[in-house]
Design a protein around this motif. Structure first.
Motif, mmCIF file in Angstrom:
data_model
loop_
_atom_site.group_PDB
_atom_site.id
_atom_site.type_symbol
_atom_site.label_atom_id
_atom_site.label_comp_id
_atom_site.label_asym_id
_atom_site.label_seq_id
_atom_site.Cartn_x
_atom_site.Cartn_y
_atom_site.Cartn_z
ATOM 1 N N ILE A 137 0.860 -1.190 0.000
ATOM 2 C CA ILE A 137 0.000 0.000 0.000
ATOM 3 C C ILE A 137 0.897 1.240 0.000
ATOM 4 O O ILE A 137 1.797 1.369 0.824
ATOM 5 C CB ILE A 137 -0.947 -0.034 1.205
ATOM 6 C CG1 ILE A 137 -1.937 -1.167 0.970
ATOM 7 C CG2 ILE A 137 -1.667 1.302 1.380
ATOM 8 C CD1 ILE A 137 -2.920 -1.380 2.052
ATOM 9 N N GLN A 138 0.653 2.091 -0.973
ATOM 10 C CA GLN A 138 1.504 3.267 -1.170
ATOM 11 C C GLN A 138 0.706 4.529 -0.856
ATOM 12 O O GLN A 138 -0.508 4.477 -0.741
ATOM 13 C CB GLN A 138 1.930 3.344 -2.638
ATOM 14 C CG GLN A 138 2.426 2.063 -3.217
ATOM 15 C CD GLN A 138 3.931 1.928 -3.076
ATOM 16 O OE1 GLN A 138 4.582 2.869 -2.651
ATOM 17 N NE2 GLN A 138 4.462 0.773 -3.403
ATOM 18 N N GLU A 139 1.443 5.619 -0.803
ATOM 19 C CA GLU A 139 0.789 6.893 -0.487
ATOM 20 C C GLU A 139 -0.381 7.180 -1.430
ATOM 21 O O GLU A 139 -1.421 7.664 -1.018
ATOM 22 C CB GLU A 139 1.821 8.011 -0.557
ATOM 23 C CG GLU A 139 1.412 9.165 0.322
ATOM 24 C CD GLU A 139 2.478 10.220 0.406
ATOM 25 O OE1 GLU A 139 3.666 9.901 0.230
ATOM 26 O OE2 GLU A 139 2.083 11.369 0.659
ATOM 27 N N GLU A 140 -0.192 6.859 -2.711
ATOM 28 C CA GLU A 140 -1.252 7.172 -3.685
ATOM 29 C C GLU A 140 -2.535 6.355 -3.438
ATOM 30 O O GLU A 140 -3.598 6.680 -3.939
ATOM 31 C CB GLU A 140 -0.746 6.951 -5.122
ATOM 32 C CG GLU A 140 -0.698 5.507 -5.581
ATOM 33 C CD GLU A 140 0.726 4.999 -5.846
ATOM 34 O OE1 GLU A 140 1.689 5.626 -5.358
ATOM 35 O OE2 GLU A 140 0.855 3.957 -6.519
ATOM 36 N N ASP A 141 -2.424 5.277 -2.638
ATOM 37 C CA ASP A 141 -3.613 4.459 -2.350
ATOM 38 C C ASP A 141 -4.418 5.017 -1.171
ATOM 39 O O ASP A 141 -5.544 4.564 -0.922
ATOM 40 C CB ASP A 141 -3.197 3.020 -1.990
ATOM 41 C CG ASP A 141 -2.463 2.338 -3.123
ATOM 42 O OD1 ASP A 141 -2.922 2.465 -4.268
ATOM 43 O OD2 ASP A 141 -1.413 1.703 -2.855
ATOM 44 N N LEU A 142 -3.829 5.952 -0.434
ATOM 45 C CA LEU A 142 -4.478 6.375 0.812
ATOM 46 C C LEU A 142 -5.899 6.919 0.619
ATOM 47 O O LEU A 142 -6.798 6.537 1.373
ATOM 48 C CB LEU A 142 -3.599 7.390 1.556
ATOM 49 C CG LEU A 142 -2.312 6.796 2.166
ATOM 50 C CD1 LEU A 142 -1.486 7.884 2.846
ATOM 51 C CD2 LEU A 142 -2.627 5.679 3.145
ATOM 52 N N PRO A 143 -6.141 7.798 -0.373
ATOM 53 C CA PRO A 143 -7.532 8.297 -0.515
ATOM 54 C C PRO A 143 -8.532 7.155 -0.679
ATOM 55 O O PRO A 143 -9.619 7.175 -0.102
ATOM 56 C CB PRO A 143 -7.471 9.176 -1.769
ATOM 57 C CG PRO A 143 -6.030 9.572 -1.887
ATOM 58 C CD PRO A 143 -5.229 8.426 -1.333
ATOM 59 N N ARG A 144 -8.153 6.139 -1.460
ATOM 60 C CA ARG A 144 -9.065 4.999 -1.678
ATOM 61 C C ARG A 144 -9.258 4.209 -0.376
ATOM 62 O O ARG A 144 -10.371 3.768 -0.072
ATOM 63 C CB ARG A 144 -8.461 4.112 -2.788
ATOM 64 C CG ARG A 144 -9.260 2.874 -3.090
ATOM 65 C CD ARG A 144 -10.611 3.205 -3.727
ATOM 66 N NE ARG A 144 -11.460 2.030 -3.814
ATOM 67 C CZ ARG A 144 -12.302 1.641 -2.848
ATOM 68 N NH1 ARG A 144 -12.417 2.359 -1.739
ATOM 69 N NH2 ARG A 144 -13.042 0.564 -3.004
ATOM 70 N N ALA A 275 1.647 4.321 7.874
ATOM 71 C CA ALA A 275 0.972 3.691 9.022
ATOM 72 C C ALA A 275 0.280 4.760 9.873
ATOM 73 O O ALA A 275 -0.826 4.543 10.379
ATOM 74 C CB ALA A 275 1.980 2.902 9.859
ATOM 75 N N CYS A 276 0.918 5.925 10.026
ATOM 76 C CA CYS A 276 0.296 7.013 10.810
ATOM 77 C C CYS A 276 -1.008 7.475 10.162
ATOM 78 O O CYS A 276 -2.021 7.647 10.829
ATOM 79 C CB CYS A 276 1.225 8.229 10.875
ATOM 80 S SG CYS A 276 2.628 8.012 11.955
ATOM 81 N N ALA A 277 -0.945 7.680 8.843
ATOM 82 C CA ALA A 277 -2.141 8.164 8.137
ATOM 83 C C ALA A 277 -3.289 7.161 8.305
ATOM 84 O O ALA A 277 -4.439 7.545 8.544
ATOM 85 C CB ALA A 277 -1.808 8.353 6.660
#
Ligand code: SF4
Ligand code: SF4
Length: 295
Positions: A137-144, A275-277
């Motif tokens: 899981i990468q930063e770009e996946d966070l919104p999803r 992990a924080c996000a």
């Protein structure tokens, strides 16, 4: 895989309970593949918690949980897990516990699938892995992922209101009481109140550090134990971690996972950003669920 050791360890600890006025509690994690009826009976009798590893839908589980014969584990493990839970008794804990990856960012479906299989204690957690791996899981996946956590939270609210509630581990939060202050400050307390011991007797701060020789803390067979390192872990808390000091989530997150911090940021004191996000989003959803159910 070496169940005799599990049995002997439990028997040994039980033999010490009365003389020392102690009560040992055991937890075991199983992927279900070698879970016979005998083992189910033993686990249900002796273990106060059991973690059943399954990722959710058949295709999701079998994509990453591949057996040596090339097939998946789903069809073998589901009936065994169901039997274990059906015969467990309500006084003991368990979790159907999965991991979601980039391949199943619609993980609400996996949570609901586990609930449909009859598991009402569910934990599905994000993979933490080398960013080079295709499923990481990468930063770009966070919104999803955030969107999916909200979908899951809203589903839980609707189900609870309809009297069909289940527990999702990462949304469980006690806003009125919760853990003691010291636990809030340093979380799992690995390397301090918690260690991992390898079959060779080597002591590591936790299972995630096993095999990393720089983190070896001693050995149970020769009685060695690095007290300096123990103190280093005892002092790793939300006030010694720069990023945590001003984080709104610090007393519920307790400073993240020291092993992940070290593996991905190179320092147990440097929280792993993704992990924080994710942790902050989960806490936000957990608070939202409580507010909605209090209405
Ligand atoms: S979310 Fe991150 S910054 Fe906040 S307390 Fe947890 S580890 Fe520290
Ligand atoms: S994996 Fe992380 S949270 Fe778990 S015991 Fe190790 S340091 Fe603690």
């Amino acid at each position: 895989m070496n169940f005799e050791v599990v049995k002997e360890t439990v028997a040994y600890a039980r033999s010490l309970e009365k003389p020392h006025n102690k009560n040992f509690r055991f937890t075991i994690t199983t992927n279900g593949l070698l879970l016979s009826d005998d083992k189910i009976d033993f686990i249900n009798r002796e273990m106060s918690n059991v973690v059943l590893s399954i990722d959710g839908r058949r295709e999701v589980n079998d994509r990453l949980r591949i057996r040596t014969n090339g097939g998946g584990s789903y069809d073998t493990i589901v009936p065994r897990f169901q039997k274990l839970v059906a015969t467990r008794g309500k006084d003991k804990d368990y979790y159907a516990r999965g991991t979601f990856t980039k391949y199943n960012l619609d993980f609400t479906e996996d949570v609901l699938h586990l609930v449909d299989l009859g598991f009402d204690q569910v934990s599905v957690e994000p993979v933490v892995s080398d960013p080079k791996l295709s499923y990481s899981i990468q930063e770009e996946d966070l919104p999803r992922v955030f969107e999916e956590y909200e979908r899951l939270a809203n589903t839980i609210i609707a189900r609870k209101k309809a009297g069909e509630g289940f527990n999702f581990f990462h949304f469980m939060i006690d806003l009125n009481q919760g853990p003691c202050a010291i636990k809030r400050l340093r979380g799992c307390s690995c390397g301090n109140e918690y260690v991992a011991v390898t079959p060779e007797g080597d002591i590591f701060p936790c299972h995630q550090f096993v095999g990393e020789d720089d983190w070896k803390m001693g050995n149970v067979l020769d009685g060695s134990y690095d007290l300096e390192r123990k103190n280093e872990f005892a002092l790793a808390n939300v006030y010694s971690k720069e990023r945590c000091k001003n984080c709104w989530a610090k007393f519920y997150c307790s400073g993240g996972c020291n092993a992940n911090n070290w593996q991905y940021e190179g320092d147990i004191h440097k929280p792993h950003e993704i992990a924080c996000a994710l942790e902050q989003k989960r806490l936000e959803c957990a608070v939202m669920i409580q507010a909605a159910l209090a209405e």
